[in-house]
Design a protein around this motif. Structure first.
Motif, short mmCIF file in Angstrom:
data_model
loop_
_atom_site.label_atom_id
_atom_site.label_comp_id
_atom_site.label_asym_id
_atom_site.label_seq_id
_atom_site.Cartn_x
_atom_site.Cartn_y
_atom_site.Cartn_z
N ILE A 18 14.28 -7.90 31.02
CA ILE A 18 14.00 -8.90 32.06
C ILE A 18 13.56 -10.19 31.39
O ILE A 18 12.65 -10.20 30.56
CB ILE A 18 12.91 -8.40 33.03
CG1 ILE A 18 13.36 -7.10 33.68
CG2 ILE A 18 12.60 -9.46 34.08
CD1 ILE A 18 12.27 -6.36 34.41
N GLU A 19 14.23 -11.27 31.75
CA GLU A 19 13.93 -12.58 31.18
C GLU A 19 13.46 -13.50 32.30
O GLU A 19 14.15 -13.66 33.30
CB GLU A 19 15.21 -13.13 30.54
CG GLU A 19 15.04 -14.45 29.85
CD GLU A 19 16.35 -14.88 29.20
OE1 GLU A 19 16.94 -15.85 29.71
OE2 GLU A 19 16.77 -14.23 28.22
N VAL A 20 12.29 -14.09 32.11
CA VAL A 20 11.74 -15.02 33.09
C VAL A 20 11.66 -16.39 32.43
O VAL A 20 11.05 -16.55 31.37
CB VAL A 20 10.33 -14.58 33.57
CG1 VAL A 20 9.78 -15.56 34.60
CG2 VAL A 20 10.38 -13.17 34.15
N PRO A 37 18.49 -6.68 35.20
CA PRO A 37 19.58 -5.79 35.62
C PRO A 37 19.58 -5.63 37.14
O PRO A 37 18.53 -5.73 37.79
CB PRO A 37 19.23 -4.47 34.94
CG PRO A 37 18.28 -4.81 33.85
CD PRO A 37 17.55 -6.04 34.29
N LYS A 38 20.74 -5.36 37.71
CA LYS A 38 20.86 -5.19 39.16
C LYS A 38 20.01 -4.04 39.68
O LYS A 38 19.65 -4.01 40.84
CB LYS A 38 22.32 -4.99 39.56
CG LYS A 38 23.15 -6.23 39.40
CD LYS A 38 24.56 -6.02 39.88
CE LYS A 38 25.40 -7.22 39.59
NZ LYS A 38 25.64 -8.06 40.72
N THR A 39 19.68 -3.10 38.81
CA THR A 39 18.87 -1.95 39.24
C THR A 39 17.40 -2.30 39.40
O THR A 39 16.64 -1.54 39.96
CB THR A 39 18.99 -0.80 38.23
OG1 THR A 39 18.61 -1.28 36.94
CG2 THR A 39 20.42 -0.27 38.18
N VAL A 40 16.99 -3.48 38.90
CA VAL A 40 15.60 -3.92 39.01
C VAL A 40 15.46 -4.77 40.26
O VAL A 40 16.15 -5.78 40.43
CB VAL A 40 15.18 -4.74 37.76
CG1 VAL A 40 13.78 -5.31 37.94
CG2 VAL A 40 15.27 -3.88 36.52
N LYS A 41 14.57 -4.35 41.15
CA LYS A 41 14.33 -5.10 42.38
C LYS A 41 13.28 -6.17 42.10
O LYS A 41 12.23 -5.89 41.53
CB LYS A 41 13.85 -4.17 43.49
CG LYS A 41 14.90 -3.15 43.87
CD LYS A 41 14.38 -2.20 44.91
CE LYS A 41 15.44 -1.16 45.23
NZ LYS A 41 14.97 -0.18 46.19
N VAL A 42 13.58 -7.40 42.51
CA VAL A 42 12.67 -8.52 42.31
C VAL A 42 12.41 -9.15 43.67
O VAL A 42 13.35 -9.54 44.38
CB VAL A 42 13.27 -9.57 41.34
CG1 VAL A 42 12.32 -10.74 41.17
CG2 VAL A 42 13.62 -8.93 40.00
N TYR A 43 11.12 -9.20 44.07
CA TYR A 43 10.74 -9.75 45.38
C TYR A 43 9.62 -10.77 45.19
O TYR A 43 8.78 -10.62 44.30
CB TYR A 43 10.19 -8.66 46.30
CG TYR A 43 11.13 -7.54 46.61
CD1 TYR A 43 12.18 -7.73 47.50
CD2 TYR A 43 10.97 -6.29 46.04
CE1 TYR A 43 13.04 -6.70 47.81
CE2 TYR A 43 11.83 -5.24 46.34
CZ TYR A 43 12.86 -5.46 47.23
OH TYR A 43 13.72 -4.43 47.53
#
Length: 82
Positions: A18-20, A37-43
């Motif tokens: 994950i890159e921020v 990655p698409k499997t990581v949910k980001v809210y």
């Protein structure tokens, strides 16, 4: 809690995947870019809290599974009686 300082266009890496990035800074607003990655949910936090609240409410509401079980039980009894 880890607190980091970053300037415009600087990045942090989380767990190798994950890159921020700091994309823009305007006054007291900071825009972040998140590459994950698409499997990581980001809210956003407020959205995550709303989802959690809805999930808690749904888990407390009465389920219709009992009435469905009754329906299938009565349907199978009816066909046995025929």
């Amino acid at each position: 809690m880890l607190i980091l300082s970053r300037k415009l266009n600087e990045k942090i890496i989380i767990n190798d995947t994950i890159e921020v990035s700091v994309v823009e800074i305007k006054g007291d607003h900071v825009k972040l870019g998140i590459l994950a990655p698409k499997t990581v949910k980001v809210y956003r936090h407020e959205v995550y809290e709303a989802i959690q609240s809805e999930n808690r409410a749904a888990s407390k509401s009465p389920s219709n599974l009992g009435s469905l079980a009754d329906f299938f039980t009565s349907s199978s009894r009816k066909s046995e009686d025929d």
